[in-house]
Design a protein around this motif. Structure first.
Motif, mmCIF file in Angstrom:
data_model
loop_
_atom_site.group_PDB
_atom_site.id
_atom_site.type_symbol
_atom_site.label_atom_id
_atom_site.label_comp_id
_atom_site.label_asym_id
_atom_site.label_seq_id
_atom_site.Cartn_x
_atom_site.Cartn_y
_atom_site.Cartn_z
ATOM 1 N N GLU A 1 36.096 44.899 41.872
ATOM 2 C CA GLU A 1 36.253 45.504 43.190
ATOM 3 C C GLU A 1 35.472 46.794 43.369
ATOM 4 O OE1 GLU A 1 40.401 46.053 43.836
ATOM 5 O OE2 GLU A 1 40.923 43.948 43.466
ATOM 6 N N ARG A 2 34.970 47.384 42.295
ATOM 7 C CA ARG A 2 34.320 48.684 42.418
ATOM 8 C C ARG A 2 32.841 48.566 42.060
ATOM 9 N NH1 ARG A 2 38.935 52.083 39.073
ATOM 10 N NH2 ARG A 2 40.684 51.572 40.444
ATOM 11 N N GLY A 3 32.066 49.507 42.593
ATOM 12 C CA GLY A 3 30.646 49.542 42.289
ATOM 13 C C GLY A 3 29.812 48.757 43.285
ATOM 14 N N ASP A 4 28.538 48.680 43.013
ATOM 15 C CA ASP A 4 27.636 47.952 43.894
ATOM 16 C C ASP A 4 27.789 46.451 43.663
ATOM 17 O OD1 ASP A 4 26.619 47.864 41.368
ATOM 18 O OD2 ASP A 4 24.548 48.232 41.937
ATOM 19 N N PRO A 5 27.250 45.623 44.564
ATOM 20 C CA PRO A 5 27.421 44.167 44.415
ATOM 21 C C PRO A 5 26.912 43.628 43.088
ATOM 22 C CG PRO A 5 26.665 44.686 46.625
ATOM 23 C CD PRO A 5 26.616 45.969 45.852
ATOM 24 N N GLY A 6 25.770 44.149 42.605
ATOM 25 C CA GLY A 6 25.254 43.673 41.325
ATOM 26 C C GLY A 6 26.198 43.975 40.179
ATOM 27 N N GLY A 7 26.767 45.174 40.157
ATOM 28 C CA GLY A 7 27.712 45.515 39.107
ATOM 29 C C GLY A 7 28.978 44.673 39.173
ATOM 30 N N ARG A 8 29.422 44.319 40.378
ATOM 31 C CA ARG A 8 30.627 43.481 40.512
ATOM 32 C C ARG A 8 30.369 42.056 40.034
ATOM 33 N NH1 ARG A 8 32.161 44.110 46.585
ATOM 34 N NH2 ARG A 8 33.762 42.593 45.979
ATOM 35 N N VAL A 9 29.162 41.541 40.280
ATOM 36 C CA VAL A 9 28.840 40.203 39.767
ATOM 37 C C VAL A 9 28.801 40.224 38.244
ATOM 38 C CG1 VAL A 9 27.047 38.434 39.684
ATOM 39 C CG2 VAL A 9 27.623 39.508 41.854
ATOM 40 N N ALA A 10 28.200 41.280 37.669
ATOM 41 C CA ALA A 10 28.190 41.404 36.211
ATOM 42 C C ALA A 10 29.606 41.529 35.661
ATOM 43 C CB ALA A 10 27.341 42.612 35.799
ATOM 44 N N GLY A 11 30.469 42.260 36.382
ATOM 45 C CA GLY A 11 31.856 42.368 35.953
ATOM 46 C C GLY A 11 32.591 41.046 36.020
ATOM 47 N N ALA A 12 32.313 40.237 37.044
ATOM 48 C CA ALA A 12 32.935 38.913 37.126
ATOM 49 C C ALA A 12 32.519 38.041 35.949
ATOM 50 C CB ALA A 12 32.561 38.249 38.451
ATOM 51 N N TRP A 13 31.239 38.121 35.574
ATOM 52 C CA TRP A 13 30.778 37.340 34.418
ATOM 53 C C TRP A 13 31.452 37.820 33.136
ATOM 54 C CZ3 TRP A 13 28.630 32.848 33.986
ATOM 55 C CH2 TRP A 13 28.011 32.464 32.802
ATOM 56 N N ARG A 14 31.704 39.116 33.032
ATOM 57 C CA ARG A 14 32.388 39.651 31.860
ATOM 58 C C ARG A 14 33.835 39.170 31.825
ATOM 59 N NH1 ARG A 14 30.985 40.294 27.059
ATOM 60 N NH2 ARG A 14 32.566 41.414 25.895
ATOM 61 N N GLU A 15 34.483 39.046 32.977
ATOM 62 C CA GLU A 15 35.845 38.500 33.026
ATOM 63 C C GLU A 15 35.868 37.066 32.504
ATOM 64 O OE1 GLU A 15 39.065 39.697 34.350
ATOM 65 O OE2 GLU A 15 38.001 41.467 33.620
ATOM 66 N N LEU A 16 34.834 36.288 32.851
ATOM 67 C CA LEU A 16 34.788 34.900 32.376
ATOM 68 C C LEU A 16 34.601 34.845 30.864
ATOM 69 C CD1 LEU A 16 33.108 31.896 33.993
ATOM 70 C CD2 LEU A 16 32.411 32.454 31.682
ATOM 71 N N THR A 17 33.667 35.641 30.328
ATOM 72 C CA THR A 17 33.443 35.602 28.877
ATOM 73 C C THR A 17 34.644 36.148 28.115
ATOM 74 O OG1 THR A 17 32.307 37.741 29.008
ATOM 75 C CG2 THR A 17 30.947 35.762 29.144
ATOM 76 N N ASP A 18 35.360 37.135 28.682
ATOM 77 C CA ASP A 18 36.583 37.621 28.038
ATOM 78 C C ASP A 18 37.651 36.535 28.026
ATOM 79 O OD1 ASP A 18 35.439 40.010 27.517
ATOM 80 O OD2 ASP A 18 36.570 41.158 29.003
ATOM 81 N N ALA A 19 37.729 35.759 29.116
ATOM 82 C CA ALA A 19 38.702 34.667 29.155
ATOM 83 C C ALA A 19 38.407 33.638 28.063
ATOM 84 C CB ALA A 19 38.688 34.018 30.540
ATOM 85 N N LEU A 20 37.137 33.327 27.862
ATOM 86 C CA LEU A 20 36.780 32.399 26.785
ATOM 87 C C LEU A 20 37.144 32.975 25.422
ATOM 88 C CD1 LEU A 20 33.301 31.152 28.046
ATOM 89 C CD2 LEU A 20 35.406 29.828 27.916
ATOM 90 N N ARG A 21 36.951 34.248 25.247
ATOM 91 C CA ARG A 21 37.288 34.867 23.958
ATOM 92 C C ARG A 21 38.795 34.884 23.750
ATOM 93 N NH1 ARG A 21 34.170 40.262 21.745
ATOM 94 N NH2 ARG A 21 34.919 40.162 19.578
#
Length: 763
Positions: A622-642
């Motif tokens: 929810e925070r930061g610029d759109p590019g940072g939020r997309v990168a954060g969403a990808w990090r949420e996915l990889t954390d879920a896999l871990r």
């Protein structure tokens, strides 16, 4: 002789356009060529005045072609451009207008910047001569030179002082031409005084001549007196036509060549350039060759952010900093396997021959708009500056809007990185001491490896600075060292930028192993000073924890105060059991209180973990610029896999991660469906459970593919993400995480929400 003033006036009027336009050119070659075109076009019309009118235009156009080719040859030789006359002429004809309007001021007279003015001057002279001389319409014949003069003023725009003198002269010459036209031959036969005495005829003709001269003098005087006053009443600056033409653009690899460092490190023997130093001192070793200067950082990528203007052989000069020593270095460079448009040169280039270039004066970055090609050979002369070390050590750093670009720190800087920058800044007060401390810290605690993955976004830099050594952290290429220095420097109040180039060891081949990135800091009165944060060869890095210990956000509890009395050699006798019972609670109460306190502590820890996990997710999505939020969403996915026991490495592409994510979700729901079918308390049949699981897998699998597409867009087209796409990425990551968590057993679903792993894993 009666008709001679009109051709002369036409030549002068067209030539004045050359004078006006020549004010934004680097030397008088264009003015000479346009004056030649003006004289040639009018003389051809005068010489062919007895020919039929339909034969004059083809004859004049043929002469125009010859003068144009001669002008292009002279301009190409003047600019030392390679290629034959046909190649030069074709290139100039196809690019004359955009290159003229995007050329850097002062404009270098090259074939593409002289073609249009020369042709326009010839056509204006031809049209004016035919109308004024053949048709006898002198005033109408002044229209083409007047339009050409207005066009020259428009092209110059606000890039030169007002052309008051040429404008007054233009009006004077036009008036003189009109006054000197006289009456046509044969008019004397009808003159009522033609039969008079010579004295009478002279007196009659003298009066209109005097009147014409007096009127001309009045017009010129009024123009000279009133023109500056009228011009001073105009508040608006002239419109610059360059703002309507887009300057040369570059591709992603040229906008951010820092990402090429890791690829070059994996192919160290690749031959990129051949360099031969023709002149200049090589004291202290061969000079660094600069490829690009990167001043803009958005938390994901460093970019050049340049506005390139077409330039000629001579580039704008920049005054050296006070106290700096300078020497001229001239090199001949031949391109081998280097691709893109960026043109390597020793900083700071002043003269380039053998290639047409575009230049950004703010950064000193050069490009070849047509792109590099194997075998391209060019020579470049540069002025290399060496700042006075005594001035650097005591210099301050500038501040304000002028340097806001190189001081800006994007939102979302990791807290650990901020604390490290604060620690280094607090321990070192002077700007140079801060910069040197950052370089020393990086050189002493990190390792250079050729196989380190590329990346300099906030998560990459955090992993480089604080990641575990046994997991790939604390090692990188010059990309991570330079980017980390620049970010830490800006957080410490230093204006920084990143430079990509080459550090050859000698003349000859420049290979990929010589590719290098280094940071620079701007000091007042000194200029940009390079720093070297790279570790020394064969040095063993110290653990980061030895010199940097992150301070907790909350203050630590106070220590137990020391006893005030002197300890005795013999401890006092313990009281009896009844006395101890009367003095405090019994054992059951103590045990119960301890268990209750432990449960409260565990609950508080779990609640704190859950709160921190929610904050982390919100900050990513929810925070930061759109590019940072997309990168954060990808990090949420990889954390879920871990969390599900299916970690993925950083070396995998987004599509490969998406494929593994689908398999993990399918297997998890398959196991969950089998357990649900065998549960006696379930309210659905096994087939229904399988259908529900299959629908969840299909929906979440599609979400993973779409999210991977957004991540690829972020990687290959940074800066193009929109808030809507960022919201979509957050929804997709949440949907996948929920689907994967719901497939876990109940107690594992609870543990999923409070697992501390995502808080300490690389962000």
């Amino acid at each position: 002789m009666r008709a001679a003033p009109v051709p002369v006036a036409l030549v002068v009027l067209v030539a004045l356009s050359a004078v006006v336009l020549g004010r934004v050119y680097a030397d008088p070659l264009l003015t000479r060529l346009m004056v030649g075109a003006a004289a040639g076009s009018v003389l051809v019309s005068v010489a062919a005045r007895r020919l039929p009118s339909w034969q004059v235009a083809p004859l004049s156009v043929a002469a125009l072609a010859g003068w144009t080719l001669l002008s292009l040859r002279l301009a190409a030789s003047h600019a030392a451009l390679p290629g034959g006359l046909g190649e030069v002429a074709a290139d100039a004809a196809g690019n004359a207008i955009p290159r003229l309007l995007t050329a850097m001021i002062p404009v270098q007279p090259t074939p593409d910047t002289v073609l249009l003015p020369v042709v326009a001057a010839w056509l204006a002279g031809l049209t004016a001569a035919e109308v004024a001389l053949r048709a006898g319409r002198v005033l109408l014949g002044y229209l083409p030179p007047a339009l050409l003069y207005a066009g020259a003023l428009y092209v110059v725009g606000p890039n030169a002082e007002p052309a008051v003198g040429p404008t007054v002269l233009f009006a004077a010459v036009a008036a003189a031409g009109l006054a000197a036209t006289g009456r046509p031959a044969g008019a004397d036969a009808a003159d009522p005084v033609a039969g008079g005495t010579p004295a009478v005829r002279a007196a009659v003709r003298l009066r209109p001549a005097v009147a014409s001269a007096g009127g001309l003098a009045v017009v010129v005087a009024l123009a000279a007196l009133l023109a500056p006053v009228v011009a001073g009443q105009v508040d608006d600056h002239p419109v610059d036509p360059r703002r309507y033409v887009e300057p040369p653009r570059v591709e992603t690899l040229d906008e951010n060549p820092l990402i090429r460092i890791s690829g070059w490190a994996l192919n160290p023997d690749q031959r990129l350039l051949d360099v031969r130093t023709v002149a200049g001192s090589t004291g202290g070793g061969p000079p660094r060759i600069r490829l690009a200067v990167l001043s803009d950082y958005d938390g994901v990528t460093w970019r050049v952010g340049a506005t390139y203007r077409n330039a000629g052989r001579i580039l704008p000069a920049v005054e050296p900093a006070p106290g700096a020593t300078t020497d001229v270095v001239r090199q001949e460079i031949t391109v081998a396997d280097l691709t893109g448009r960026l043109l390597p040169a020793v900083p700071t280039p002043r003269e380039v021959g053998g290639a047409r270039v575009a230049y950004d004066p703010a950064s000193g970055t050069l490009i070849r708009p047509e792109g590099l090609a194997p075998g391209l050979r060019y020579d470049v002369s540069s002025v290399r500056e060496r700042p006075d070390p005594n001035l650097v050590a005591t210099a301050n750093v500038p501040a304000g809007d002028a340097v806001a670009r190189v001081l800006r720190v994007p939102d979302g800087a990791p807290e650990q990185v901020r604390r490290l920058a604060t620690q280094l800044a607090e321990e070192n007060g002077a700007p140079y001491a801060r910069a040197d401390a950052i370089a020393t810290f990086l050189a002493e605690h990190y390792r250079v490896t050729a196989d380190a993955p590329s990346g300099h976004a906030y998560p990459n830099l955090t992993f480089f600075l604080f990641g575990p050594r046994n997991g790939g952290g604390q090692r990188g290429t010059s990309e991570q060292f330079a980017a980390s220095f620049a970010v830490l420097g800006r957080l410490a109040g230093l204006p920084t930028r990143v430079v990509v180039g080459f550090a050859p060891k000698a003349d000859g081949p420049v290979r990929a192993a010589d590719a290098y990135a280094w940071p620079e800091v701007l000091f007042e009165g000194v200029g940009w000073v390079p720093f070297d944060p790279m570790p020394r060869p064969d040095s063993e890095p110290r653990p980061v924890e030895e010199d940097f210990r992150p301070q907790p956000e909350d203050p630590p509890p106070s220590e137990v105060p020391a006893p005030t009395g002197e300890p005795t050699a013999t401890p006092p006798a313990a009281g009896s059991a009844p006395d101890r019972a009367r003095g405090g609670p019994g054992t059951p109460v103590l045990v119960g209180g301890g268990v209750g306190g432990l449960l409260l502590l565990v609950g508080a820890v779990l609640a704190a973990l859950a709160t921190m996990r929610r904050r982390l997710t919100r900050s990513r999505l929810e925070r930061g610029d759109p590019g940072g939020r997309v990168a954060g969403a990808w990090r949420e996915l990889t954390d879920a896999l871990r969390l599900a026991g299916r970690p993925v490495g950083d070396e995998l592409a987004a599509a490969e991660v998406a494929e593994r994510a689908r398999h993990a979700l399918t297997e998890a729901h398959a196991a969950s469906g089998a357990a649900t079918t065998g549960d006696a308390a379930t309210t659905v049949t096994g087939d229904a459970a399988t259908t529900v699981a299959g629908d969840a897998v299909a929906v979440a699998g599609g979400a993973v593919d779409e999210l991977a597409g957004l991540v690829n867009q972020l990687a290959f087209a940074p800066g193009t993400m929109t808030p809507g796409e960022a919201d979509r990425a957050a929804a997709l990551a949440s949907a996948y995480g929920d689907a994967l968590r719901d497939a876990r057993p109940r107690w594992r679903r609870l543990w999923w929400r409070v697992h501390p792993g995502p808080l300490r894993w690389r962000r």
